[in-house]
Design an enzyme around this catalytic site. Structure first.
Site, mmCIF file in Angstrom:
data_model
loop_
_atom_site.group_PDB
_atom_site.id
_atom_site.type_symbol
_atom_site.label_atom_id
_atom_site.label_comp_id
_atom_site.label_asym_id
_atom_site.label_seq_id
_atom_site.Cartn_x
_atom_site.Cartn_y
_atom_site.Cartn_z
ATOM 1 N N TYR A 437 0.822 -1.226 0.000
ATOM 2 C CA TYR A 437 0.000 0.000 0.000
ATOM 3 C C TYR A 437 0.852 1.270 0.000
ATOM 4 O O TYR A 437 2.060 1.213 0.066
ATOM 5 C CB TYR A 437 -1.065 -0.011 1.093
ATOM 6 N N GLU A 438 0.159 2.383 -0.149
ATOM 7 C CA GLU A 438 0.816 3.699 -0.306
ATOM 8 C C GLU A 438 1.723 3.737 -1.541
ATOM 9 O O GLU A 438 2.819 4.283 -1.491
ATOM 10 C CB GLU A 438 1.654 4.048 0.927
ATOM 11 N N GLY A 439 1.269 3.143 -2.635
ATOM 12 C CA GLY A 439 2.092 3.039 -3.833
ATOM 13 C C GLY A 439 2.965 1.815 -3.697
ATOM 14 O O GLY A 439 3.927 1.803 -2.909
#
Ligand code: FAD
Length: 584
Positions: A437-439
Site C-alpha cells: 500500500y501507499e504506492g
C-alpha cells in the site's frame, strides 16, 4: 512473547547521527532541546510498552466487526483503550506546529513515536497515521474555515481523517478514478462512487471523520488532470464544529486480510454525500501528494517498526530455546540456539538492517523539516530535493527490509515460527502489506527513475552521492571504519555510473530502464543507508559505542553492500526476461 522494549536510546542516537542537532538549531525549534525530546520519547515508550503492546494480540485475534444495517463498526475494548491512550496523551499533534494546537516538535519526533507505536500495535497505529497526513494537508492547503474548525479536532483526536483514492478499477493507476463530484449550487459538491481498501474508513472511536476523497467533476479532462480532492465529513458540521446530520457515506464491507487485523479496511460507498473542494479544482493529485508523501515515509517506518519488534522477539526466543551442542571451545552440553553461529548471523543481520533502515527514514524526515523551516532558501530547496529523492527509498527499501527481517525472525523460531502461539507469525503477516500500500514498491521504483532522477538530470542524485563520498572519506581515515567506508564509497561510484546509464537510456528505452528500476532503488538505498551508518560511526568514534558501530558497518558491508545490484544486473534487458517467460 508479547514483550516490546522501545529502544529510545538507540533511536535518539540515530537521530543525532543524522542531524537532529542541526534541526533543533533552526529558529522554528528554538524552544526544544535534545534532552527534552528524549524525555518526551521516553514518555511514549512507556505507553507503548505497558498499554499499547498488550492490545496487539487481541487486535490480531479479534478483527473489527461491521453491523451492515447501521454501517457501524465495533472493535475490541483493548484496541479502543490503546487508541484512547494515544489520543489522550496528545501524541497525534506532537509534531504539528503550535499555531493550531500542536506540540511544535520537529517532524522526526513524531516519526519516532510512529515507529514505536507501529512496533506496539501496527493496526491501531494506522488510524492516527492517516489523521496526521490529513492534518498536514489541511495545514498546507485547507481554507480558513477548515483550518479553524477541523484542524483542532483532528489534532486533539476527537475527529479522524481518512485517505480515499483507491477504487475497484483504480489502484496504482489513478487515471482510472471514476467517483463523481456534482456541484450542488452552493459551492459544495455531491460525491458518488465506491472506494475500496479504506483504512479506518469507519472509525467508532471518534465523534466525526473527515474523508479526503479523489473524484471527478462533470466534463473534467480525462486522466489525473481531471481529478479534484474533496473533504467529505461523516457528520455535517457548522462553523463552530457542532455536528449536524449524518452524511450519505457508508462502510458497506470489511476486508478479511492476511494481517493488520486491528485496522478496519473498509469498502466505502458515497451516495451523493456532500463534500467541499480542498485545493484548486482539478488539482486533486498535487493536493493528494502532500498527504501521500508523508504517508509513504510513515509506511517506510512501518518496516522499521515491525523489524525492531521481530528482532527483539527472535533474540528472546533464541536465548530461551535449547537445541544442539555448542561448536566452540565448550562442546560439553546442549546450548541455547543463540550460541549457534548461523543463528547469530541472522540476529546480527536483523540488528544491522533495523539500524540502517531507521537511519534512512530519519534522514528523510530531517530533510523534510529542513525544507520547511531552514532560514536559508537555497538550503530549503536542496533539502526538498533530498526529501523527494529519499521518499521512495524509505518507503520501498524500508518495507522490503521489514519483510525480510520478519522472515528471518520467523526462521530463528524454527517450527514455532510457523505456529501462531509465539506471535512471530503475526509480525510476518502484519508487515507484508507495507510493500503494497501507499504506492506499491514497484511504483516507488518508477517514481525514483522518472520523477526523482531523470527529471532533474541527476542533480539530486549527484548531491546525495557527493555527500556519501565525503562522509566515507572521513570514515576511511578511522581504522575501525576504513574498510566499510571504502566499500560504501565504491558502491556510491557504481551508483553514479548506473544513474548516468538510467538518465541516458530512459528517454529512448524505458522498458529496459524500468526493468532495472527496482534494482536501482535497492542499490541507491544501500548507498544512502551505508553512508548514514558511516556517519553514525564517525559521530561516535570516540564513544564507548564505537566498537559496536564499527562491527555493524563491517557486517552491513558484507550483507548489503557486497550484494547490492550492479550495472550488469540493472541493465539486463527485456530480451532475457521475455525469453524466460516465453514458455509460460
Ligand atoms: C490493507 C490495505 C489498506 C489500504 N488502505 C488504503 C487507504 O486507506 N486508502 C486508499 O486509497 N487505498 C488504500 N489501499 C489501497 C492500496 O494503496 C492499493 O492496493 C495499492 O495502491 C495497489 O493498488 P492495487 O491493489 O489496485 O494493485 P494494482 O495497481 O493492480 O497492482 C498490482 C501489481 O502491479 C504492479 N503495477 C501496477 N501498475 C504498474 C505499472 N504501471 N508499472 C509496473 N508495475 C505496475 C504493482 O506494483 C503491483 O505489484 C489499501 C490496501 C490494502 C490492501
Amino acid at each position: 512473547v508479547d514483550v516490546y522494549r522501545a529502544p529510545v536510546d538507540r533511536i535518539v542516537r540515530a537521530m543525532r547521527a543524522v542531524g537532529l542537532d542541526d534541526v533543533l538549531a533552526m529558529p522554528a525549534y528554538s524552544a526544544i532541546d535534545a534532552v527534552a525530546l528524549a524525555e518526551v520519547l521516553g514518555g511514549f515508550a512507556k505507553l507503548a510498552e505497558e498499554v499499547i503492546t498488550p492490545s496487539d494480540r487481541v487486535g490480531d485475534r479479534r478483527p473489527p466487526v461491521l453491523n451492515l444495517e447501521t454501517a457501524t463498526v465495533t472493535v475490541p475494548d483493548e484496541v479502543a483503550a490503546a487508541m484512547a491512550s494515544y489520543v489522550e496523551g496528545g501524541w497525534i499533534g506532537l509534531s504539528v506546529s503550535g499555531t493550531h494546537g500542536g506540540g511544535g516538535f520537529p517532524a522526526i519526533a513524531g516519526l519516532a513515536v510512529h515507529e514505536m507505536f507501529g512496533s506496539a500495535n501496527l493496526g491501531v497505529s494506522l488510524g492516527p497515521m492517516l489523521t496526521q497526513s490529513t492534518i498536514e494537508l489541511l495545514e498546507q492547503i485547507g481554507d480558513e474555515r477548515l483550518q479553524r474548525v477541523v484542524l483542532r479536532r483532528l489534532i486533539n483526536g476527537t475527529w479522524s481523517g481518512t485517505m480515499q483514492l483507491t477504487e475497484p478499477d483504480a489502484g496504482s493507476d489513478l487515471n482510472a478514478v471514476r467517483s463523481i463530484a456534482e456541484p450542488i449550487g452552493d459551492g459544495r459538491y455531491a460525491i458518488s462512487g465506491t472506494k475500496i481498501y479504506i483504512t479506518w474508513g469507519e472509525n467508532p472511536l471518534v465523534e466525526n471523520t473527515v474523508h479526503l476523497v479523489l473524484a471527478r467533476t462533470p466534463g473534467a479532462a480525462p486522466g489525473v488532470k481531471g481529478i479534484s480532492l474533496f473533504l467529505v465529513p461523516k457528520f455535517m458540521f457548522d462553523d463552530d464544529g457542532n455536528l449536524g446530520e449524518r452524511n450519505t457515506v457508508w462502510c458497506r464491507a470489511l476486508e478479511h486480510k492476511l494481517g493488520i487485523h486491528a485496522s478496519p479496511t473498509c469498502v466505502m460507498e458515497f451516495d451523493g454525500a456532500v463534500g467541499e473542494l480542498v485545493g484548486p479544482l482539478h488539482g486533486g493529485m498535487d493536493a493528494m501528494f502532500i498527504m501521500m508523501n508523508l504517508a509513504r515515509l510513515a509506511v517506510g517506518v512501518q518496516g522499521v517498526s515491525v523489524a525492531e519488534r521481530a528482532m527483539q522477539q527472535a533474540i528472546a526466543y533464541a536465548e530461551a530455546r535449547v537445541q544442539g551442542r555448542g561448536v566452540g571451545a565448550d562442546r560439553s552440553g546442549d546450548v541455547a540456539i543463540i550460541d549457534h553461529p548461523d543463528i547469530r548471523r541472522m540476529l546480527a543481520d536483523m540488528a544491522v538492517t533495523v539500524d540502517a533502515s531507521r537511519l534512512l527514514t530519519f534522514a528523510n524526515s530531517i530533510a523534510i523539516d529542513r525544507a520547511a523551516h531552514h532560514p536559508d532558501a537555497d538550503e530549503r530547496a536542496r533539502s526538498q530535493r533530498r526529501a523527494d529523492l529519499l521518499t521512495p527509498l524509505s518507503k520501498a527499501w524500508g518495507t522490503d527490509q521489514g519483510v525480510r527481517v520478519a522472515s528471518l525472525a520467523l526462521q530463528v523460531h524454527g517450527g514455532m515460527g510457523f505456529i501462531e502461539e509465539t506471535g512471530i507469525a503475526q509480525r510476518y503477516r502484519d508487515v507484508r502489506i507495507a510493500p503494497i500500500y501507499e504506492g506499491a514498491n514497484g511504483i516507488q521504483a518508477i517514481d525514483l527513475v522518472g520523477r526523482k532522477v531523470v527529471r532533474d538530470g541527476g542533480a539530486a542524485l549527484a548531491e546525495l552521492l557527493d555527500e556519501v563520498r565525503t562522509v566515507c572519506a572521513v570514515g576511511a581515515t578511522l581504522p575501525a571504519l576504513a574498510a566499510g567506508a571504502t566499500a560504501v564509497a565504491a558502491l556510491a561510484d557504481e551508483a553514479r555510473v548506473v544513474g548516468e546509464w538510467v538518465i541516458a537510456n530512459h528517454p529512448t528505452d524505458p522498458r529496459t530502464t524500468l526493468l532495472g528500476a527496482t534494482k536501482f532503488l535497492e542499490l541507491l538505498s544501500v548507498v544512502a543507508a551505508g553512508g548514514l551508518l558511516v556517519q553514525w560511526g564517525v559521530a561516535e568514534a570516540d564513544q564507548p559505542t564505537a566498537g559496536q558501530l564499527a562491527s555493524s558497518l563491517a557486517f552491513f558491508a558484507q550483507e548489503h553492500v557486497a550484494r547490492a545490484p550492479r550495472l550488469a544486473e540493472i541493465s539486463i534487458g527485456m530480451g532475457v526476461v521475455d525469453g524466460v517467460l516465453s514458455q509460460k
